[in-house]
Design a protein around this motif. Structure first.
Motif, PDB file in Angstrom:
ATOM      1  N   GLU A  92       0.807  -1.215   0.000  1.00  0.00           N
ATOM      2  CA  GLU A  92       0.000   0.000   0.000  1.00  0.00           C
ATOM      3  C   GLU A  92       0.842   1.268   0.000  1.00  0.00           C
ATOM      4  O   GLU A  92       0.412   2.315  -0.514  1.00  0.00           O
ATOM      5  CB  GLU A  92      -0.944  -0.007   1.218  1.00  0.00           C
ATOM      6  CG  GLU A  92      -2.089  -0.996   1.115  1.00  0.00           C
ATOM      7  CD  GLU A  92      -1.685  -2.433   1.419  1.00  0.00           C
ATOM      8  OE1 GLU A  92      -2.531  -3.335   1.268  1.00  0.00           O
ATOM      9  OE2 GLU A  92      -0.503  -2.640   1.822  1.00  0.00           O
ATOM     10  N   GLN A  93       2.039   1.210   0.580  1.00  0.00           N
ATOM     11  CA  GLN A  93       2.937   2.369   0.540  1.00  0.00           C
ATOM     12  C   GLN A  93       3.408   2.628  -0.893  1.00  0.00           C
ATOM     13  O   GLN A  93       3.541   3.781  -1.314  1.00  0.00           O
ATOM     14  CB  GLN A  93       4.126   2.122   1.459  1.00  0.00           C
ATOM     15  CG  GLN A  93       3.761   2.079   2.931  1.00  0.00           C
ATOM     16  CD  GLN A  93       4.897   1.575   3.802  1.00  0.00           C
ATOM     17  OE1 GLN A  93       5.830   0.935   3.317  1.00  0.00           O
ATOM     18  NE2 GLN A  93       4.814   1.823   5.104  1.00  0.00           N
ATOM     19  N   VAL A  94       3.637   1.566  -1.637  1.00  0.00           N
ATOM     20  CA  VAL A  94       4.067   1.703  -3.031  1.00  0.00           C
ATOM     21  C   VAL A  94       2.916   2.231  -3.888  1.00  0.00           C
ATOM     22  O   VAL A  94       3.101   3.151  -4.696  1.00  0.00           O
ATOM     23  CB  VAL A  94       4.570   0.349  -3.575  1.00  0.00           C
ATOM     24  CG1 VAL A  94       5.056   0.508  -5.011  1.00  0.00           C
ATOM     25  CG2 VAL A  94       5.677  -0.205  -2.698  1.00  0.00           C
ATOM     26  N   SER A 140       5.671   9.302 -16.516  1.00  0.00           N
ATOM     27  CA  SER A 140       7.000   9.913 -16.554  1.00  0.00           C
ATOM     28  C   SER A 140       7.789   9.674 -15.271  1.00  0.00           C
ATOM     29  O   SER A 140       9.007   9.493 -15.304  1.00  0.00           O
ATOM     30  CB  SER A 140       6.892  11.419 -16.795  1.00  0.00           C
ATOM     31  OG  SER A 140       6.341  11.698 -18.055  1.00  0.00           O
ATOM     32  N   LEU A 141       7.107   9.707 -14.133  1.00  0.00           N
ATOM     33  CA  LEU A 141       7.781   9.565 -12.844  1.00  0.00           C
ATOM     34  C   LEU A 141       8.016   8.089 -12.527  1.00  0.00           C
ATOM     35  O   LEU A 141       7.097   7.276 -12.607  1.00  0.00           O
ATOM     36  CB  LEU A 141       6.957  10.225 -11.739  1.00  0.00           C
ATOM     37  CG  LEU A 141       6.840  11.746 -11.841  1.00  0.00           C
ATOM     38  CD1 LEU A 141       5.820  12.282 -10.849  1.00  0.00           C
ATOM     39  CD2 LEU A 141       8.203  12.402 -11.603  1.00  0.00           C
ATOM     40  N   LYS A 142       9.244   7.763 -12.179  1.00  0.00           N
ATOM     41  CA  LYS A 142       9.630   6.394 -11.863  1.00  0.00           C
ATOM     42  C   LYS A 142      10.106   6.310 -10.416  1.00  0.00           C
ATOM     43  O   LYS A 142      10.485   7.306  -9.810  1.00  0.00           O
ATOM     44  CB  LYS A 142      10.752   5.922 -12.794  1.00  0.00           C
ATOM     45  CG  LYS A 142      10.440   6.061 -14.278  1.00  0.00           C
ATOM     46  CD  LYS A 142       9.303   5.155 -14.712  1.00  0.00           C
ATOM     47  CE  LYS A 142       9.060   5.265 -16.222  1.00  0.00           C
ATOM     48  NZ  LYS A 142       7.911   4.426 -16.640  1.00  0.00           N
ATOM     49  N   MET A 143      10.126   5.085  -9.895  1.00  0.00           N
ATOM     50  CA  MET A 143      10.549   4.906  -8.502  1.00  0.00           C
ATOM     51  C   MET A 143      11.528   3.751  -8.361  1.00  0.00           C
ATOM     52  O   MET A 143      11.636   2.885  -9.236  1.00  0.00           O
ATOM     53  CB  MET A 143       9.332   4.637  -7.602  1.00  0.00           C
ATOM     54  CG  MET A 143       8.709   3.260  -7.796  1.00  0.00           C
ATOM     55  SD  MET A 143       7.418   2.900  -6.587  1.00  0.00           S
ATOM     56  CE  MET A 143       6.058   3.882  -7.222  1.00  0.00           C
ATOM     57  N   GLU A 144      12.237   3.758  -7.243  1.00  0.00           N
ATOM     58  CA  GLU A 144      13.024   2.612  -6.818  1.00  0.00           C
ATOM     59  C   GLU A 144      12.709   2.365  -5.354  1.00  0.00           C
ATOM     60  O   GLU A 144      12.424   3.298  -4.603  1.00  0.00           O
ATOM     61  CB  GLU A 144      14.525   2.842  -7.043  1.00  0.00           C
ATOM     62  CG  GLU A 144      15.107   4.012  -6.310  1.00  0.00           C
ATOM     63  CD  GLU A 144      16.533   4.340  -6.736  1.00  0.00           C
ATOM     64  OE1 GLU A 144      16.965   3.848  -7.792  1.00  0.00           O
ATOM     65  OE2 GLU A 144      17.201   5.108  -6.014  1.00  0.00           O
ATOM     66  N   LEU A 145      12.730   1.104  -4.955  1.00  0.00           N
ATOM     67  CA  LEU A 145      12.326   0.715  -3.611  1.00  0.00           C
ATOM     68  C   LEU A 145      13.541   0.402  -2.762  1.00  0.00           C
ATOM     69  O   LEU A 145      14.473  -0.248  -3.219  1.00  0.00           O
ATOM     70  CB  LEU A 145      11.409  -0.511  -3.670  1.00  0.00           C
ATOM     71  CG  LEU A 145      10.199  -0.415  -4.592  1.00  0.00           C
ATOM     72  CD1 LEU A 145       9.429  -1.729  -4.570  1.00  0.00           C
ATOM     73  CD2 LEU A 145       9.302   0.747  -4.201  1.00  0.00           C
ATOM     74  N   ALA A 192       4.959  -8.612  -4.824  1.00  0.00           N
ATOM     75  CA  ALA A 192       3.786  -7.787  -4.548  1.00  0.00           C
ATOM     76  C   ALA A 192       4.149  -6.305  -4.485  1.00  0.00           C
ATOM     77  O   ALA A 192       3.379  -5.443  -4.933  1.00  0.00           O
ATOM     78  CB  ALA A 192       3.133  -8.227  -3.232  1.00  0.00           C
ATOM     79  N   LEU A 193       5.315  -6.000  -3.934  1.00  0.00           N
ATOM     80  CA  LEU A 193       5.756  -4.600  -3.874  1.00  0.00           C
ATOM     81  C   LEU A 193       5.967  -4.040  -5.274  1.00  0.00           C
ATOM     82  O   LEU A 193       5.557  -2.910  -5.577  1.00  0.00           O
ATOM     83  CB  LEU A 193       7.041  -4.485  -3.056  1.00  0.00           C
ATOM     84  CG  LEU A 193       6.959  -4.838  -1.565  1.00  0.00           C
ATOM     85  CD1 LEU A 193       8.343  -4.773  -0.928  1.00  0.00           C
ATOM     86  CD2 LEU A 193       5.984  -3.905  -0.835  1.00  0.00           C
ATOM     87  N   VAL A 194       6.616  -4.825  -6.126  1.00  0.00           N
ATOM     88  CA  VAL A 194       6.875  -4.373  -7.497  1.00  0.00           C
ATOM     89  C   VAL A 194       5.562  -4.259  -8.276  1.00  0.00           C
ATOM     90  O   VAL A 194       5.357  -3.309  -9.044  1.00  0.00           O
ATOM     91  CB  VAL A 194       7.849  -5.331  -8.204  1.00  0.00           C
ATOM     92  CG1 VAL A 194       7.937  -5.006  -9.689  1.00  0.00           C
ATOM     93  CG2 VAL A 194       9.236  -5.230  -7.562  1.00  0.00           C
TER      94      VAL A 194
END
Length: 479
Positions: free
Chosen positions: A225-227, A247-252, A271-273
């Motif tokens: 849910e945080q992701v 456009s906006l990307k993330m890394e965990l 599940a996070l990805v």
């Protein structure tokens, strides 16, 4: 002899397999051939400037020259391959340097250890001048701390201004991003506000353009849910600013046991990805938060602890073949001596010697930790201080150069066999191995460890290297 199965059964099996195989291949496209930085440098948002990368590179270069003014000192300090066979007298070093400048091929034949050490040292020097920082993360978390809202608001805007200035000056590293605070109950509102202010201010300054390879780092992830909340925030910011969707990307940041295994004992990472809805580019392992979360005392919290090896391998197993880039953490022992000179009080001989011992100890520790990561298949890690840069590049470069000859032979032989099979009408289905060998050269070239000339010695042309695809190289050779 004909099959006893009816066409209807065979068709049903084919349909089921096609659907399942398509689903699997979509989720596991394989390792991305795109460039991956060898490190991420973290620095507090309050001190970030458009020229920070260049300034840090100068500091790294000065540090290297102060403690290893020649390639022999560097090789001996790091115990590079064959270092014990290199003469370390002033006369011997001077003679080797003269020979290497005049006829390096002759030195390579007579003293492979000296040639190897010289090559590593020179390429580290060149890298620190040309591109000292590959990836930089403007940090609003551990490297920044908890500050009054008014102060963090100001730094969110000023950091955005500096990034915009760096885009104009072309002074930013090839990869850049920001690390926000975690989306926990305590920090979620501050995190959202900081990202909003930073992105909005940046895009106003740049008329809607993000830097190349821009990413947002989400730390201390524990639940999907945080992701998905960050995805929702991305959607809102893209709509607000008018930049294209996606456009906006993330890394965990993987730095808690709950991000390795969920409450049911299942791997938490898929599940996070999945919650990132295609926006997740990488997963970074946080050594010290993770070891602290598993009750490892500070004395034993280090990169090579067995619990870290377990977590890293779990990340590899869960995310293998998905195209998600993996990164290791950082060594927290900085190569900095305990004594500082002043104009009024220069260092004594014993203090200089003590500084050198401390720096060399930290050099070796950093170098060994990075090599440990590389041998485990982690080609990226964190650096926290410019004095770590020479060790990062020395470890990476020696890792690639040590296996250059054997990998070149293997790739050349592999491509010849693949071409023979396809030319006679057979099917070559081991392209993943070929791509893995090619990726060795792509990684080595992109970070400066090996040259395009080195790759050409393996039977590749510059045009083939630029395709970044083993399949395309084989197809091109069939024409």
């Amino acid at each position: 002899m004909t099959s006893s199965l009816t066409p209807d059964i065979i068709d049903e099996i084919n349909v089921r397999l096609q659907a399942a195989n398509t689903l699997f291949n979509t989720a596991h496209p394989g390792e991305s051939p795109e460039r991956q930085p060898v490190h991420t440098v973290y620095g507090g948002a309050h001190i970030f400037q458009s020229g920070s990368a260049k300034k840090m590179g100068t500091a790294a270069l000065n540090h290297l020259k102060a403690y290893a003014p020649n390639f022999v000192d560097f090789a001996k300090a790091l115990e590079l391959k064959g270092h014990e066979h290199i003469p370390d007298s002033k006369e011997g070093i001077s003679a080797l340097e003269d020979q290497l400048e005049k006829d390096p091929d002759a030195v390579q034949k007579s003293s492979e250890a000296a040639f190897f050490a010289y090559t590593v040292y020179q390429r580290v020097l060149e890298k620190l001048v040309r591109e000292p920082v590959e990836d930089f993360r403007i940090d609003f978390e551990d490297g920044y701390g908890n500050r009054p809202d008014k102060e963090e608001d100001m730094h969110a805007v000023s950091a955005a201004d500096e990034v915009a200035k760096g885009m104009i000056e072309n002074s930013l590293p090839p990869f850049i991003g920001i690390r926000i605070k975690p989306l926990t109950e305590e920090q979620k509102n501050r995190s959202i506000r900081t990202l909003d202010l930073f992105i909005t201010s940046l895009l106003k300054k740049t008329t809607g353009k993000l830097p190349d390879n821009f990413v947002v780092t989400l730390p201390k992830v524990t639940i999907p849910e945080q992701v998905s909340a960050l995805v929702l925030l991305f959607d809102a910011l893209e709509a607000k600013t008018g930049i294209p969707a996606g456009s906006l990307k993330m890394e965990l940041m993987i730095e808690t046991p709950q991000s390795i295994l969920d409450s049911n004992g299942n791997s938490a990472l898929p599940a996070l990805v999945k919650a990132a809805d295609g926006r997740c580019m990488a997963a970074h392992f946080g050594v010290y938060d993770y070891t602290a979360s598993t009750n490892i005392t500070a004395e034993y919290q280090r990169m090579t602890h067995p619990v870290c090896d377990f977590a890293r391998h779990m990340m590899q197993v869960a995310l293998g073949g998905t195209g998600i880039r993996l990164s290791d953490g950082a060594t927290n022992i900085m190569p900095v001596g305990p004594h500082r000179p002043t104009d009024e009080k220069p260092l004594t001989k014993s203090q200089i010697a003590e500084n050198r011992r401390a720096v060399y100890h930290a050099w070796r520790l950093n170098f060994t930790d990075i090599q440990h990561s590389l041998k485990q298949g982690y080609y990226q890690g964190w650096d926290l201080h410019p004095t770590q840069f020479p060790l990062r590049y020395a470890a990476v470069y020696s890792f690639f150069l040590e296996s250059l000859e054997s990998t070149s032979r293997r790739l050349k032989s592999f491509m010849e066999k693949a071409a023979q099979v396809t030319l006679v009408g057979g099917i070559f289905d081991d392209a993943a191995t070929g791509q893995g060998l090619l990726n060795y050269f792509l990684r080595g070239i992109s970070c400066g460890a090996i040259t395009e000339k080195d790759a050409e010695a393996a039977g590749l042309t510059l045009e083939e290297i630029q395709t970044r695809s083993f399949k395309k190289i084989l197809q091109g050779r069939q024409l």
